[in-house]
Design a protein around this motif. Sequence first.
Motif, PDB file in Angstrom:
ATOM      1  N   ASP A  37       0.819  -1.208   0.000  1.00 47.05           N
ATOM      2  CA  ASP A  37       0.000   0.000   0.000  1.00 47.05           C
ATOM      3  C   ASP A  37       0.856   1.263   0.000  1.00 47.05           C
ATOM      4  N   ALA A  38       0.186   2.403  -0.164  1.00 51.32           N
ATOM      5  CA  ALA A  38       0.870   3.698  -0.145  1.00 51.32           C
ATOM      6  C   ALA A  38       0.070   4.668   0.718  1.00 51.32           C
ATOM      7  N   LEU A  39       0.783   5.605   1.313  1.00 48.27           N
ATOM      8  CA  LEU A  39       0.177   6.689   2.079  1.00 48.27           C
ATOM      9  C   LEU A  39       0.590   8.001   1.439  1.00 48.27           C
ATOM     10  N   LEU A  40      -0.386   8.774   0.959  1.00 49.74           N
ATOM     11  CA  LEU A  40      -0.134  10.109   0.424  1.00 49.74           C
ATOM     12  C   LEU A  40      -0.484  11.122   1.499  1.00 49.74           C
ATOM     13  N   VAL A  41       0.495  11.942   1.900  1.00 49.13           N
ATOM     14  CA  VAL A  41       0.263  12.879   3.005  1.00 49.13           C
ATOM     15  C   VAL A  41       0.699  14.275   2.615  1.00 49.13           C
TER      16      VAL A  41
END
Length: 292
Positions: free
Chosen positions: A187-191
Amino acid sequence: MDKREVDRLIEEQYPNLPPILQRAARYAIDNPKAIALNSMRSVAAEAGLQASAMHRLARQLGFDGYDAMREVYRTWLAEGTGSFAARASELQKRGAHDQAESLLAELVQAEFRNLQGLLEPGTQRAIAGARDVLAQARHIYVVGLRSLMPAAFYFNYACGMFLQNTTLLSGIGGTFADDLRRAGKEDALLVFSYAPYARDAVSAVRFAHAQGVRVVSVTDSAVSPIAAPATALVLLANATPSLFPSVVPALAVAQALAALLVAGGGKDSLRAIARSEAQLREFSVYHQDARS
């Protein structure tokens, strides 16, 4: 050159600097307000260095001397690092002197400079790298708190037209971190986060990184607390005389990332967008003018 560029130069050159200049560079990164406000001798004394070390650092970074470097930090301090109350007070002073037109011009010019930074080759490569991380993710978690909520919401909303794997961490009902329990290495986290950095955004990045999630950080400094854990790092200028740091460049990046994902999405994205449009028509979401 602005402070963001100075930070980038320091980050790039730091490993190859002699130890004395590394100490000077570290002090500049950690104490930018001191650089803006104090003389070369005062700064060097505080850092435990000879004054010549700060001069040498400035020259190493391409300045004629310390005073030229200091001017960049002074501009940064004036444009974006005061307290909200101080910035509001400055705005009211200008209003009292009937400077609305000049203030509007400064606001627009500041945004123009901020957006110009997105055209720099290094920033364009960073945005393309962020797109690649997001395109490969099984699931994309999105964070943008307080003034940066619009950027996170836009990305999640736009991607909802053609993707089914995005989750906006909104914190409704106090459940901000709950969805991250399921996040993993695929998964990825865009912040999106600027100084002053929202505590929950920083915590989300640390937790996600520990779980092996690939982090895409859109932020304002190479020494931002969400920068180091990032797989892809997009650095933005956000200077403005307004109350908060500018949200415009973050929104521009959110729009760019969504557009790039559509551009690379192939026929699956086109079919998903067609289905989304059909559903919107079914619910009569948008007002339709009667045409004769």
